[in-house]
Design a protein around this motif. Sequence first.
Motif, PDB file in Angstrom:
ATOM      1  N   GLU A 239       0.916  -1.160   0.098  1.00 26.37           N
ATOM      2  CA  GLU A 239       0.009  -0.037  -0.106  1.00 26.37           C
ATOM      3  C   GLU A 239       1.004   1.179  -0.083  1.00 26.37           C
ATOM      4  OE1 GLU A 239      -4.152  -0.663   1.977  1.00 26.37           O
ATOM      5  OE2 GLU A 239      -2.845  -0.845   3.364  1.00 26.37           O
ATOM      6  N   ASP A 240       2.069   1.111   0.519  1.00 25.11           N
ATOM      7  CA  ASP A 240       2.984   2.303   0.450  1.00 25.11           C
ATOM      8  C   ASP A 240       3.798   2.287  -0.768  1.00 25.11           C
ATOM      9  OD1 ASP A 240       5.200   4.039   0.900  1.00 25.11           O
ATOM     10  OD2 ASP A 240       5.356   3.729   3.083  1.00 25.11           O
ATOM     11  N   ASN A 379      -8.929   5.056   0.543  1.00 25.66           N
ATOM     12  CA  ASN A 379      -7.969   4.061   0.770  1.00 25.66           C
ATOM     13  C   ASN A 379      -6.626   4.348   0.759  1.00 25.66           C
ATOM     14  OD1 ASN A 379      -9.156   3.607  -1.769  1.00 25.66           O
ATOM     15  ND2 ASN A 379      -7.500   1.959  -1.847  1.00 25.66           N
ATOM     16  N   THR A 380      -5.540   3.943   1.832  1.00 28.45           N
ATOM     17  CA  THR A 380      -4.320   4.757   1.834  1.00 28.45           C
ATOM     18  C   THR A 380      -3.566   4.358   0.730  1.00 28.45           C
ATOM     19  OG1 THR A 380      -4.320   4.012   4.138  1.00 28.45           O
ATOM     20  CG2 THR A 380      -2.162   4.555   3.198  1.00 28.45           C
ATOM     21  N   ASN A 381      -3.249   5.386  -0.072  1.00 28.03           N
ATOM     22  CA  ASN A 381      -2.498   5.295  -1.499  1.00 28.03           C
ATOM     23  C   ASN A 381      -2.074   6.762  -1.875  1.00 28.03           C
ATOM     24  OD1 ASN A 381      -2.378   5.738  -4.525  1.00 28.03           O
ATOM     25  ND2 ASN A 381      -2.494   3.479  -4.216  1.00 28.03           N
ATOM     26  N   GLU A 382      -0.765   6.826  -1.992  1.00 32.21           N
ATOM     27  CA  GLU A 382      -0.557   8.380  -2.390  1.00 32.21           C
ATOM     28  C   GLU A 382      -1.137   8.890  -3.548  1.00 32.21           C
ATOM     29  OE1 GLU A 382       3.981   7.844  -2.592  1.00 32.21           O
ATOM     30  OE2 GLU A 382       3.527   6.431  -1.465  1.00 32.21           O
ATOM     31  N   GLN A 385      -4.666  10.213  -2.260  1.00 32.50           N
ATOM     32  CA  GLN A 385      -4.196  11.355  -1.479  1.00 32.50           C
ATOM     33  C   GLN A 385      -4.388  12.639  -2.289  1.00 32.50           C
ATOM     34  OE1 GLN A 385      -0.685  11.631   0.998  1.00 32.50           O
ATOM     35  NE2 GLN A 385      -1.696  12.849   2.339  1.00 32.50           N
ATOM     36  N   ASN A 406      -8.080   8.714   5.552  1.00 29.73           N
ATOM     37  CA  ASN A 406      -7.779   7.371   5.002  1.00 29.73           C
ATOM     38  C   ASN A 406      -7.724   6.339   5.947  1.00 29.73           C
ATOM     39  OD1 ASN A 406      -4.968   8.701   6.191  1.00 29.73           O
ATOM     40  ND2 ASN A 406      -4.368   6.821   5.279  1.00 29.73           N
ATOM     41  N   GLU A 408      -6.670   1.843   5.597  1.00 31.05           N
ATOM     42  CA  GLU A 408      -6.186   0.429   5.111  1.00 31.05           C
ATOM     43  C   GLU A 408      -7.613   0.186   4.093  1.00 31.05           C
ATOM     44  OE1 GLU A 408      -4.971  -2.374   7.524  1.00 31.05           O
ATOM     45  OE2 GLU A 408      -3.016  -1.370   7.989  1.00 31.05           O
ATOM     46  N   THR A 409      -7.170  -0.652   3.155  1.00 30.19           N
ATOM     47  CA  THR A 409      -8.181  -0.876   1.968  1.00 30.19           C
ATOM     48  C   THR A 409      -9.326  -1.678   2.448  1.00 30.19           C
ATOM     49  OG1 THR A 409      -6.413  -0.968   0.319  1.00 30.19           O
ATOM     50  CG2 THR A 409      -8.610  -2.045  -0.187  1.00 30.19           C
ATOM     51  N   HIS A 412     -11.504   0.574   4.725  1.00 30.93           N
ATOM     52  CA  HIS A 412     -12.105   1.564   3.780  1.00 30.93           C
ATOM     53  C   HIS A 412     -13.412   0.789   3.066  1.00 30.93           C
ATOM     54  CE1 HIS A 412     -12.588   5.017   0.943  1.00 30.93           C
ATOM     55  NE2 HIS A 412     -12.782   3.924   0.002  1.00 30.93           N
TER      56      HIS A 412
END
Length: 536
Positions: A239-240, A379-382, A385, A406, A408-409, A412
């Motif tokens: 995810e990062d 959901n966490t993702n650059e 964002q 945000n 985690e997928t 979310h």
Amino acid sequence: MTQVLKVAAAAGALAALMSSTALAVTLNLGNGGEPGSLDPHKVAGDWENRIVGEYLEGLMAEDINADAIPGQAESWTISDDGTVYTFKLRADAVWSDGVPVTAQNFVDAFQRLFDPKTAAEYAYLQFPIKNSSKIAAGEITDFSELGVKAIDDKTLEITLEAPTPFFLQALTHYTAFPIRKDIIEKFGDQWTQPGNIVGNGPYSIVEWVPGSYLRGVKSETYYGKDALKIDEIRWDNTEDLTAALNRYRAGELDILTDFPADQYKFLQDNYPGQAHVAPFLGVYYYVMNQSKAPLDNVNVRKALSISVLRDVIGPDVLGTGELPAYGWVPPGTSNYEGEQYMPEWASVPYDQRVEEAKKLMADAGFTPESPLKMQLRYNTNENHQRIAVAISDMWKQIGVEVELFNAETAVHYDALNAGDFQVGRAGWLLDYSDASNTLDLLRTGIKQADGTMNWGNNYGRYSNAKFDELMDAAAKELDLGKRAGLLHDAEKLAMDEFAVIPIYWYVSKNVVSPKITGFNDNAKDINRVRWMTKSE
């Protein structure tokens, strides 16, 4: 779930031992989010499909272009009226524990898919099957009335409500994969854990380290095992995106299924030919929870949509050239002749659109001095964002104060399914090339026996009886031209009511090592490992 789950069975241990040898070829795949499940009736995302589609296989499989080819079925016939499909299963179709795959495994799977108790959010993808929607709604309780019958161990008959041009393609989807009823009854919700899980696909799941990775090894019972060039797959949670790209550059990952958009030029300059950006059938969008004020007000939804300057998202915010989306059906979708939906306001200069949006918001009681305070979830993702920050700024000028949130997928999408949000980010990748695959997302939910509503993937709870009628009529229309007309009418109705906020048409964004061959950009962005090779 224990921290590390490993196979205890001797066959799995032997396979794991084989994969640890220097001769084993391992594909290290940056897969995105943590899978919420490996149950084909519980999963919902492409990151889960990349795993489930390796350990299970349906009647139809995907070739290197993601087109439908024979899978567990070696052949089939279709009745003259196009409603009855008779499939012959491969004699050498075998589960990973050595048990033969039978037609009853598919009967069990479809009955479980449509069982209201399962509450499978993607069940509607297979609603072309006779009586499936009535069973899912609880209107029919006798599952023998479902149009899926085992004629004998290796012959399966599926009867449809009406001729369906995309049905074979729909059978490649995980909602059409077989299950082992005996395994599910034995282990319950734990049946998908290593040590319990059985599959009939090219790879067997042998390890799951929650929050980190899953591992699969070549199945020794798969009919096509001798052609597999990859011995082991490791699906890493990535995810990062920045950290994932750094791992790719260090040689730890062979494929990334996404990358930071602002690194596209860097990749082009320093890793030529490795960043794959290609159009495919999908839409990136925001859903608005219409079960709660003020987003039940169509004018508030209109203000939010028309004040989004889509033209800058692809080239400027992301830098990867995504095209702006104003409609709901991606361009190039099959069986959809006619002009692409384009609202009149899309051609209005942006400053004029902003002024109209301000007026609409003021009429609803919101101004920059007395703003609508609203949470936007993603959901966490650059990349998500970046888009959320840009759109929040666009909304600020019309009297909307946005809190970004945000998660985690899995968390979310649980919130979206539960209706626990105001505005949320979502995306849809077509499971098969037909307009119904996106339009069905906006159908009114199904009322369950306990009185609650199952909204499926209609996260925003959009509901319009006329829209549902148009979709029902299209499902029964045999003339493809007339059917396309009904679907166009449905799209226009939903978009004119601002059922969702389409933002851009997807492009696939993968990074592929030169060591990998057999990865082919395609309209579905599905690349099965069975077609890949890796050179050291």
